[in-house]
Design a protein around this motif. Structure first.
Motif, PDB file in Angstrom:
ATOM      1  N   UNK A  82       0.832  -1.496  -0.041  1.00 30.36           N
ATOM      2  CA  UNK A  82      -0.264   0.063  -0.141  1.00 30.36           C
ATOM      3  C   UNK A  82       1.195   1.430   0.107  1.00 30.36           C
ATOM      4  N   UNK A  83       1.742   1.157   0.416  1.00 29.89           N
ATOM      5  CA  UNK A  83       2.832   2.376   0.877  1.00 29.89           C
ATOM      6  C   UNK A  83       3.928   2.423  -0.773  1.00 29.89           C
ATOM      7  N   UNK A  84       4.378   1.604  -1.422  1.00 33.15           N
ATOM      8  CA  UNK A  84       4.323   1.734  -2.069  1.00 33.15           C
ATOM      9  C   UNK A  84       3.409   2.305  -3.646  1.00 33.15           C
ATOM     10  N   UNK A  85       2.642   1.829  -3.658  1.00 31.82           N
ATOM     11  CA  UNK A  85       1.335   1.891  -4.535  1.00 31.82           C
ATOM     12  C   UNK A  85       0.782   3.899  -3.974  1.00 31.82           C
ATOM     13  N   UNK A  86       0.968   4.689  -2.808  1.00 32.09           N
ATOM     14  CA  UNK A  86       0.709   5.216  -2.544  1.00 32.09           C
ATOM     15  C   UNK A  86       1.898   6.026  -3.236  1.00 32.09           C
ATOM     16  N   UNK A  87       3.232   6.121  -2.676  1.00 31.24           N
ATOM     17  CA  UNK A  87       3.999   6.653  -2.986  1.00 31.24           C
ATOM     18  C   UNK A  87       4.011   6.831  -4.423  1.00 31.24           C
ATOM     19  N   UNK A  88       3.847   5.661  -5.373  1.00 31.62           N
ATOM     20  CA  UNK A  88       3.721   6.349  -7.008  1.00 31.62           C
ATOM     21  C   UNK A  88       2.645   7.024  -7.270  1.00 31.62           C
ATOM     22  N   UNK A  89       1.301   6.745  -7.176  1.00 33.00           N
ATOM     23  CA  UNK A  89       0.600   7.811  -6.912  1.00 33.00           C
ATOM     24  C   UNK A  89       0.918   9.580  -6.601  1.00 33.00           C
ATOM     25  N   UNK A  90       1.160   9.062  -6.067  1.00 31.81           N
ATOM     26  CA  UNK A  90       1.763  11.148  -4.372  1.00 31.81           C
ATOM     27  C   UNK A  90       2.832  11.417  -5.397  1.00 31.81           C
ATOM     28  N   UNK A  91       3.561  10.811  -6.179  1.00 28.55           N
ATOM     29  CA  UNK A  91       5.053  11.488  -7.078  1.00 28.55           C
ATOM     30  C   UNK A  91       4.400  11.959  -8.020  1.00 28.55           C
ATOM     31  N   UNK A  92       3.153  11.152  -8.772  1.00 32.06           N
ATOM     32  CA  UNK A  92       2.860  11.025  -9.860  1.00 32.06           C
ATOM     33  C   UNK A  92       2.014  12.383 -10.526  1.00 32.06           C
ATOM     34  N   UNK A  93       1.084  12.510  -9.124  1.00 29.73           N
ATOM     35  CA  UNK A  93       0.186  13.679  -8.798  1.00 29.73           C
ATOM     36  C   UNK A  93       1.184  15.047  -8.554  1.00 29.73           C
ATOM     37  N   UNK A  94       1.915  14.811  -8.063  1.00 28.73           N
ATOM     38  CA  UNK A  94       2.668  16.495  -7.689  1.00 28.73           C
ATOM     39  C   UNK A  94       3.583  16.307  -9.161  1.00 28.73           C
ATOM     40  N   UNK A  95       3.661  15.426  -9.673  1.00 32.21           N
ATOM     41  CA  UNK A  95       4.405  15.888 -10.781  1.00 32.21           C
ATOM     42  C   UNK A  95       3.918  16.985 -11.764  1.00 32.21           C
ATOM     43  N   UNK A  96       2.982  16.442 -11.959  1.00 34.16           N
ATOM     44  CA  UNK A  96       1.609  16.904 -12.603  1.00 34.16           C
ATOM     45  C   UNK A  96       1.966  18.812 -12.205  1.00 34.16           C
ATOM     46  N   UNK A  97       2.226  19.106 -11.154  1.00 31.10           N
ATOM     47  CA  UNK A  97       2.058  20.534 -11.266  1.00 31.10           C
ATOM     48  C   UNK A  97       3.704  21.416 -11.221  1.00 31.10           C
ATOM     49  N   UNK A  98       4.096  20.910 -11.958  1.00 32.29           N
ATOM     50  CA  UNK A  98       6.111  20.754 -12.380  1.00 32.29           C
ATOM     51  C   UNK A  98       7.258  20.254 -10.804  1.00 32.29           C
ATOM     52  N   UNK A  99       6.352  20.057  -9.761  1.00 34.56           N
ATOM     53  CA  UNK A  99       7.148  19.836  -8.799  1.00 34.56           C
ATOM     54  C   UNK A  99       7.139  18.823  -8.707  1.00 34.56           C
ATOM     55  N   UNK A 100       9.030  18.638  -7.359  1.00 36.37           N
ATOM     56  CA  UNK A 100       9.952  17.500  -7.552  1.00 36.37           C
ATOM     57  C   UNK A 100       9.325  17.444  -6.033  1.00 36.37           C
ATOM     58  N   UNK A 101       9.212  16.287  -5.590  1.00 36.59           N
ATOM     59  CA  UNK A 101       8.968  15.908  -3.766  1.00 36.59           C
ATOM     60  C   UNK A 101      10.005  15.572  -3.488  1.00 36.59           C
TER      61      UNK A 101
END
Length: 324
Positions: free
Chosen positions: A1-20
């Motif tokens: 679950x943590x890995x899945x969350x990490x993938x979509x959190x990074x993907x969504x934030x990248x849509x805003x042109x940001x690096x986590x």
């Protein structure tokens, strides 16, 4: 679950042109991961999954933009993508990103409640983007009347419930009915009925609770605007008093003092707020959970707070009658 969350959190934030740099899920009353605190190369933000349809999110966004244009700035600023979009979709789920507001929750300081009253009054002064008659309070009253009738019909069964719940309804069930009947009389007052017939549409927050209020050196912010709508300002005042003040009269007095700095209330408006406040909504919700075979999680809170609630009702009755 943590890995899945990490993938979509990074993907969504990248849509805003940001690096986590780092991120953390944070819980609410209802969810284990209601919002995500994300630290990025351009600052810290709040990432929120939206539980609703795109049309509803667009409506929320439009109303917040309206508030901003009207000079109401007690809202976390939404971040836009490089394409100017105010939300994104990932794997069928909608998300929006807003600035992260650091600060403290409401304490037990009357000045905090006075400031909250001022902010809510400023919000309620912003009319909804329509010229139509509102009827918001009347719809609330009719809905509550139905809940009261169902409660009254189920009370004999509730009293037979074994244990603490049955004992509580045997002791306080008639008082609940009496409180509601007193509210119906206030709603039927000629002055209140005239007020209801002329009620103007206005925007409300919809969920003013202690976790949704943050104070810092910049002022007071209201969080979680997903329930912003055209609604009853009078009910929102009554509901906020019940949600945040712990039924302490000093806090209630300060909140109402702050509110009336920006939106003075007439005698009939005070009477209407008092009527909404006295409705035993918690007793109705616990009864509804029992009828549905669910665990009444609110029962212990209701039982502990009941004496304070009764005292607060009496105090608000005196406040409502000051200018009558």
């Amino acid at each position: 679950m943590k890995t899945e969350q990490k993938q979509w959190v990074h993907a969504v934030v990248a849509s805003y042109g940001l690096n986590i740099h780092e991120w953390h899920p944070l819980p609410s009353y209802y969810k284990k991961a209601a919002v995500f605190r994300v630290a990025t190369n351009r600052g810290t933000f709040a990432l929120k999954p939206f539980a609703g349809r795109k049309e509803r999110l667009a409506q929320v966004s439009a109303r917040l933009q309206r508030l901003d244009k009207c000079g109401f700035h007690h809202v976390p600023r939404w971040i836009t993508t490089p394409k100017g979009e105010r939300w994104v979709s990932h794997n069928g789920q909608l998300y929006y990103l807003s600035e992260w507001i650091d600060g403290a929750e409401l304490g037990n300081t009357p000045l905090h409640y006075e400031e909250l009253g001022e902010v809510l009054a400023k919000l309620h002064r912003v009319s909804a983007d329509t010229a139509a008659a509102s009827g918001s309070s009347l719809r609330k009253i009719n809905r509550f009347l139905q809940q009261h009738r169902v409660f009254a019909q189920s009370l004999p069964v509730l009293r037979k419930n074994k244990g603490e719940i049955g004992k509580w309804y045997r002791q306080h069930g008639e008082r609940c009915k009496s409180l509601a009947n007193q509210a119906w009389r206030s709603f039927g007052d000629a002055r209140v009925k005239q007020l209801l017939s002329k009620e103007k549409p206005a925007l409300i927050h919809g969920d003013v609770t202690r976790p949704n209020v943050i104070l810092n050196e910049s002022g007071l912010y209201l969080l979680d605007w997903e329930f912003v709508s055209e609604g009853s300002t009078y009910y929102e005042v009554a509901k906020t008093l019940a949600n945040v003040t712990h039924f302490h009269t000093a806090n209630m007095r300060a909140f109402l003092r702050g509110y009336e700095k920006h939106r003075p209330l007439t005698p009939e408006e005070r009477l209407l707020i008092g009527a909404f406040f006295r409705l035993p909504r918690e007793a109705w919700y616990v009864a509804q959970a029992i009828r549905q075979g669910k665990k009444p999680a609110m029962f212990e809170i209701m039982k502990r707070s009941w004496p304070g609630r009764i005292a607060a009702i009496a105090w608000l009755d005196r406040w409502a009658s000051l200018d009558s």
